[in-house]
Scaffold this motif. Structure first.
Motif, mmCIF file in Angstrom:
data_model
loop_
_atom_site.group_PDB
_atom_site.id
_atom_site.type_symbol
_atom_site.label_atom_id
_atom_site.label_comp_id
_atom_site.label_asym_id
_atom_site.label_seq_id
_atom_site.Cartn_x
_atom_site.Cartn_y
_atom_site.Cartn_z
ATOM 1 N N THR A 172 0.830 -1.210 0.000
ATOM 2 C CA THR A 172 0.000 0.000 0.000
ATOM 3 C C THR A 172 0.861 1.255 0.000
ATOM 4 N N ILE A 173 0.469 2.244 -0.802
ATOM 5 C CA ILE A 173 1.175 3.527 -0.867
ATOM 6 C C ILE A 173 0.833 4.340 0.380
ATOM 7 N N LYS A 174 1.835 4.666 1.196
ATOM 8 C CA LYS A 174 1.603 5.462 2.401
ATOM 9 C C LYS A 174 2.086 6.900 2.240
ATOM 10 N N GLU A 175 3.000 7.123 1.307
ATOM 11 C CA GLU A 175 3.483 8.487 1.068
ATOM 12 C C GLU A 175 4.043 8.561 -0.338
ATOM 13 N N VAL A 176 3.746 9.637 -1.031
ATOM 14 C CA VAL A 176 4.319 9.901 -2.353
ATOM 15 C C VAL A 176 5.333 11.021 -2.186
ATOM 16 N N ILE A 177 6.593 10.729 -2.469
ATOM 17 C CA ILE A 177 7.676 11.678 -2.222
ATOM 18 C C ILE A 177 7.660 12.757 -3.294
ATOM 19 N N LYS A 178 7.612 13.993 -2.842
ATOM 20 C CA LYS A 178 7.565 15.116 -3.770
ATOM 21 C C LYS A 178 8.821 15.143 -4.635
ATOM 22 N N GLY A 179 8.599 15.347 -5.924
ATOM 23 C CA GLY A 179 9.714 15.389 -6.854
ATOM 24 C C GLY A 179 10.110 14.035 -7.387
ATOM 25 N N GLY A 180 9.476 12.967 -6.878
ATOM 26 C CA GLY A 180 9.786 11.623 -7.357
ATOM 27 C C GLY A 180 8.968 11.268 -8.582
ATOM 28 N N PRO A 181 9.341 10.187 -9.279
ATOM 29 C CA PRO A 181 8.612 9.783 -10.491
ATOM 30 C C PRO A 181 7.117 9.581 -10.261
ATOM 31 N N ALA A 182 6.729 8.981 -9.121
ATOM 32 C CA ALA A 182 5.302 8.759 -8.855
ATOM 33 C C ALA A 182 4.560 10.079 -8.718
ATOM 34 N N ILE A 189 5.465 13.081 -9.949
ATOM 35 C CA ILE A 189 5.442 13.802 -11.223
ATOM 36 C C ILE A 189 4.437 13.173 -12.191
ATOM 37 N N SER A 190 4.318 11.841 -12.145
ATOM 38 C CA SER A 190 3.385 11.169 -13.055
ATOM 39 C C SER A 190 1.930 11.429 -12.681
ATOM 40 N N ASP A 191 1.664 11.723 -11.402
ATOM 41 C CA ASP A 191 0.310 11.941 -10.881
ATOM 42 C C ASP A 191 -0.589 10.731 -11.138
ATOM 43 N N GLN A 192 0.021 9.539 -11.152
ATOM 44 C CA GLN A 192 -0.758 8.326 -11.390
ATOM 45 C C GLN A 192 -0.950 7.499 -10.124
ATOM 46 N N ILE A 193 -0.217 7.842 -9.057
ATOM 47 C CA ILE A 193 -0.271 7.082 -7.815
ATOM 48 C C ILE A 193 -0.614 8.022 -6.670
ATOM 49 N N HIS A 194 -1.474 7.553 -5.754
ATOM 50 C CA HIS A 194 -1.905 8.395 -4.650
ATOM 51 C C HIS A 194 -1.903 7.602 -3.347
ATOM 52 N N ILE A 195 -1.977 8.337 -2.244
ATOM 53 C CA ILE A 195 -1.973 7.719 -0.931
ATOM 54 C C ILE A 195 -3.092 6.676 -0.823
ATOM 55 N N ASN A 196 -2.761 5.528 -0.235
ATOM 56 C CA ASN A 196 -3.681 4.408 0.016
ATOM 57 C C ASN A 196 -4.032 3.594 -1.226
ATOM 58 N N ASP A 197 -3.439 3.927 -2.386
ATOM 59 C CA ASP A 197 -3.555 3.022 -3.532
ATOM 60 C C ASP A 197 -2.869 1.704 -3.170
ATOM 61 N N LYS A 198 -3.372 0.600 -3.697
ATOM 62 C CA LYS A 198 -2.787 -0.713 -3.438
ATOM 63 C C LYS A 198 -2.146 -1.250 -4.715
ATOM 64 N N ILE A 199 -0.896 -1.672 -4.615
ATOM 65 C CA ILE A 199 -0.193 -2.258 -5.759
ATOM 66 C C ILE A 199 -0.422 -3.764 -5.738
ATOM 67 N N THR A 200 -0.998 -4.300 -6.811
ATOM 68 C CA THR A 200 -1.299 -5.733 -6.861
ATOM 69 C C THR A 200 -0.378 -6.497 -7.805
ATOM 70 N N GLY A 201 0.297 -5.795 -8.700
ATOM 71 C CA GLY A 201 1.188 -6.474 -9.637
ATOM 72 C C GLY A 201 2.330 -5.578 -10.063
ATOM 73 N N VAL A 202 3.480 -6.184 -10.394
ATOM 74 C CA VAL A 202 4.670 -5.445 -10.818
ATOM 75 C C VAL A 202 5.263 -6.140 -12.034
#
Length: 751
Positions: free
Chosen positions: A271-281, A283-296
């Motif tokens: 689970t995403i708990k923090e999106v680091i400012k200036g990081g790829p996530a 800048i992409s604005d595609q990932i947000h707090i509490n999103d769940k990653i199910t596959g990589v």
């Protein structure tokens, strides 16, 4: 590395290690270092944690429950009899066993019982997946079973797992049926088919988790066991094994190439708990707090299902070399749990310029001959250089990366632009350096206390802005949300205490009002003059923050003067949602002088105007529908196992989102011109103006580019737009122009 204070107490612990009774025969085969670690961590918690609780019977019972729930977070494997047995056997003795005898055998006894139940369930699951399933009944499955009892017996567990497998199969099938954009195509119940591939996916997921459980070693078990004790004291205290401690340092290293996000394991999901400012996530604005990653997936490779995967292993899949592509399948936090979408992110370093404060100026017409300039400063974190400033070739001290220095430069620029009012945007700002929060608040007040800190012994310290005067003294609004934490809450709360700013946002900020320190345990186990063993570290809560008026920011956070509708209210965000969070309390206020103006009457009128605008706004009406739907889903926590019902629910969710998106997209056309003032990669100040350009059929030059997202982001940001409406009202009221409020109500809705 910081160490715990009060060294006299630690010295006593060192002596105590030498004179403890010998091992119990039940654990002679365990690594002696693990027993010493358990003893030391327990003593740290009893003597150095802010709460100062002994490990008594009450704590021991909670420790057992915490440990069992960490192993079995959804109450799926243990039986109720297991819980009753361990409570009766160890409920009054865990503290004594650990501290007096360094006996950690209960950790292994409970884990082995879990492993036994788990293996039995794996056998049952493999057999059940070879039989047919139907999805036509009115059965439901609870997605959150943390408050539920464990199954009464094996028969009760079989019935529970029948529903659990149906839930997993539906989830996976809808994910497979979703299109590239993550949305389910229009379909009917009769169109639903459970594929062999999905059955195999669910089978492989359970077999993979079985592999992880079987590979769990003594170090992992002790880490889980001791962290289960630490989190009884508060959710931010824990024990880090040496492997986790090394990963902790890697995650703190800004040179790490990854997606720029802080991850945790919750209910088997990464689970995403923090999106680091200036990081790829970010800048992409595609990932947000509490999103769940199910596959990589790596590049164009196949997706690896990471549900129930160890967090350490999942993180290693997500990390990678700079410039490489990682694909992630995620469940968005604010959408139906069956919704999956796939995104691609290029791994990169954290971009320094993106981490820094940024300013914007929006000019709005006011009547026929006048206009109003509204300033915004967006602050991603409270950053700064630690240690002395560097000296360059010419012998001058170089200006480092400092929140307050950067904001001061931006304020000077905004003052040059002659702004009429300012919004300090602290949304999703998770905090940072305390001294930067104190200095930043000082830019808006004359001088005086900004924050108070109290330790476990009751010692109180007041931190003040000692610089007279302020850099900006005009109308000010602080914009917050549930993700504004720690240093953000200190600034927002202090400016509210002084009557210097109107605070707007969710019903409260995050409520993170505690201070932690990290100490290597091995330092206290080695005889003097010898090398410390590498046995990990303990993170302890040792202090609490308080505002100038004496209110704690812990758990309750900062309550805004004006609340805006937000889905955050029903997501599990905030300190108050965490088990064992330390309570809110008060201490004596510090001496400080409020500003002359009384904002109470002003706030009442501002709130009334805002409510009228929101009630008339189609965008907010659509947002409120989404919020109501989210609230109902999260409160009931029951998911239908009927395929037709689920399809209808998913398609209805998708249609609601499309409706809101279409409405908000139309706001781009009426967006004002926006001046952005920011720092470039060389840390020089730059300005650029963006405005909406209609897409021309034969002219690529006139089309909006992907890089120019300011207008697009502004059009979608309902909360910022309404905050600017309120700022405009505040400016008019401070100028005594009450009649202008009604006249400009219609005009302000275009902001």
């Amino acid at each position: 590395m910081k160490s715990l204070p009060y060294r006299s107490g630690l010295a006593a612990m060192l002596l105590a290690v030498t004179f403890l009774p010998g091992m119990t025969s039940a654990q002679e085969d365990l690594d002696p270092k693990l027993k010493d670690v358990a003893f030391m961590v327990s003593r740290f918690l009893q003597e150095e944690h802010f709460a100062k609780h002994p490990i008594n019977e009450s704590v021991s019972r909670e420790w057992i429950e915490n440990y069992m729930e960490t192993l079995d977070y959804n109450h799926l494997y243990f039986l109720q009899g297991d819980y009753d047995e361990f409570i009766e056997k160890y409920g009054s003795s865990l503290g004594q066993k650990t501290i007096e005898y360094r006996d950690i055998s209960p950790a292994f006894e409970i884990f082995n019982r879990f492993k036994e139940r788990f293996e039995s369930r794996v056998t049952w699951t493999k057999a059940r997946l070879n039989q047919p399933f139907t999805f036509e009944s009115n059965e439901t499955y609870s997605t959150d079973r943390q408050e539920a009892n464990w199954p009464a017996d094996a028969s009760d567990a079989d019935q529970l797992w029948e529903r659990r497998l149906k839930y997993e199969l539906l989830q996976s099938q809808f994910s497979k049926d979703s299109e590239d954009d993550g949305e389910l195509p229009e379909m009917k119940a009769s169109d639903f088919r459970l594929s062999d591939e999905v059955i195999q996916i669910v089978h492989d997921r359970h077999m993979r988790r079985a592999k992880y459980i079987r590979e769990t070693d003594s170090e992992d078990i002790v880490e889980t066991y001791l962290s289960s004790l630490a989190t009884v004291y508060d959710p931010h205290s824990l024990y880090l094994s040496q492997k986790s401690y090394e990963d902790f340092f890697i995650s703190m290293n800004q040179k790490l190439f990854g997606i720029g996000a802080v991850l945790s394991s919750e209910d088997g999901y990464c689970t995403i708990k923090e999106v680091i400012k200036g990081g790829p996530a970010d800048i992409s604005d595609q990932i947000h707090i509490n999103d769940k990653i199910t596959g990589v997936a790596q590049g164009n490779g196949e997706l690896t299902d990471i549900i129930d995967m160890k967090l350490r292993d999942a993180v290693r899949l997500i990390r990678g070399k700079k410039g490489t592509v990682v694909r992630l399948e995620i469940i968005p936090a604010d959408q139906n749990s069956s919704t999956r979408k796939e995104i691609s992110i290029v791994r990169d370093e954290i971009k320094l310029s993106q981490q820094k404060a940024q300013a914007k100026v929006i000019e709005q017409p006011l009547g026929d001959d006048h206009s109003m300039k509204l300033g915004i400063i967006k602050l991603p974190s409270f950053y700064g250089d630690i240690g002395p400033r560097k000296i360059n070739f010419f012998g001058k001290k170089e200006r480092g990366t400092s929140t307050t220095d950067d904001v001061a430069i931006l304020l000077e620029k905004l003052n040059e632009k002659q702004i009429d009012g300012l919004v300090l945007d602290l949304r999703s700002n998770g905090g940072g350096l305390l001294d930067e929060a104190i200095r930043l608040a000082g830019l808006f007040i004359d001088n005086g206390p900004v924050v108070q800190i109290k330790d476990s012994k009751g010692h109180r310290r007041v931190f003040e802005d000692e610089n007279s005067g302020s850099l900006y003294d005009g109308p000010l609004i602080v914009l917050t949300n549930k993700l504004s934490a720690s240093a953000s809450e200190i600034v927002a709360g202090a400016l509210q205490n002084y009557g210097r700013a109107v605070v707007i946002g969710d019903s409260s900020t995050h409520g993170k009002g505690t201070v932690q320190t990290v100490t290597e345990v091995g330092r206290f186990l080695a005889p003097l003059g010898t090398k410390s063993p590498s046995v990990g570290a303990v993170k302890l809560t040792i202090q609490k923050f308080y505002l100038p008026n004496g209110d704690s920011t812990q758990k309750r956070g900062v309550i805004p003067d004006i609340q805006l509708p937000s889905p955050n209210e029903y997501l599990e965000i905030g300190e108050g949602t965490l088990p064992h969070a330390l309570p809110w309390d008060q201490i004596a206020p510090a001496e400080f002088t409020k500003v002359d103006q009384d904002l109470n009457q002003v706030v009442t009128q501002l709130s009334r105007e805002s409510q009228q605008r929101i009630a008339a706004s189609e965008a907010f009406k659509s947002l409120n529908e989404d919020i109501a739907n989210l609230r109902e889903r999260l409160e009931h926590k029951q998911v239908s196992l009927n395929a037709g019902t689920r399809i209808d629910e998913i398609l209805a969710d998708q249609n609601r989102r499309k409706k809101l998106e279409t409405l908000v997209d139309s706001f781009e056309e009426t967006s004002p011109e926006i001046l952005t003032i920011e720092f470039d990669e060389k840390l020089d100040i730059v300005e650029k103006v963006e405005k909406y350009v209609a897409t021309a059929e034969n002219s690529e030059d006139e089309q909006n580019t992907e890089e120019d997202t300011t207008i697009r982001d502004y059009a979608r940001d309902l909360h910022l737009k309404e905050t600017l409406n309120i700022l405009k009202d505040l400016i008019l009221l401070e100028k005594g122009n009450v009649n202008a409020l009604a006249e400009n109500r219609t005009a302000m809705q275009s902001l």
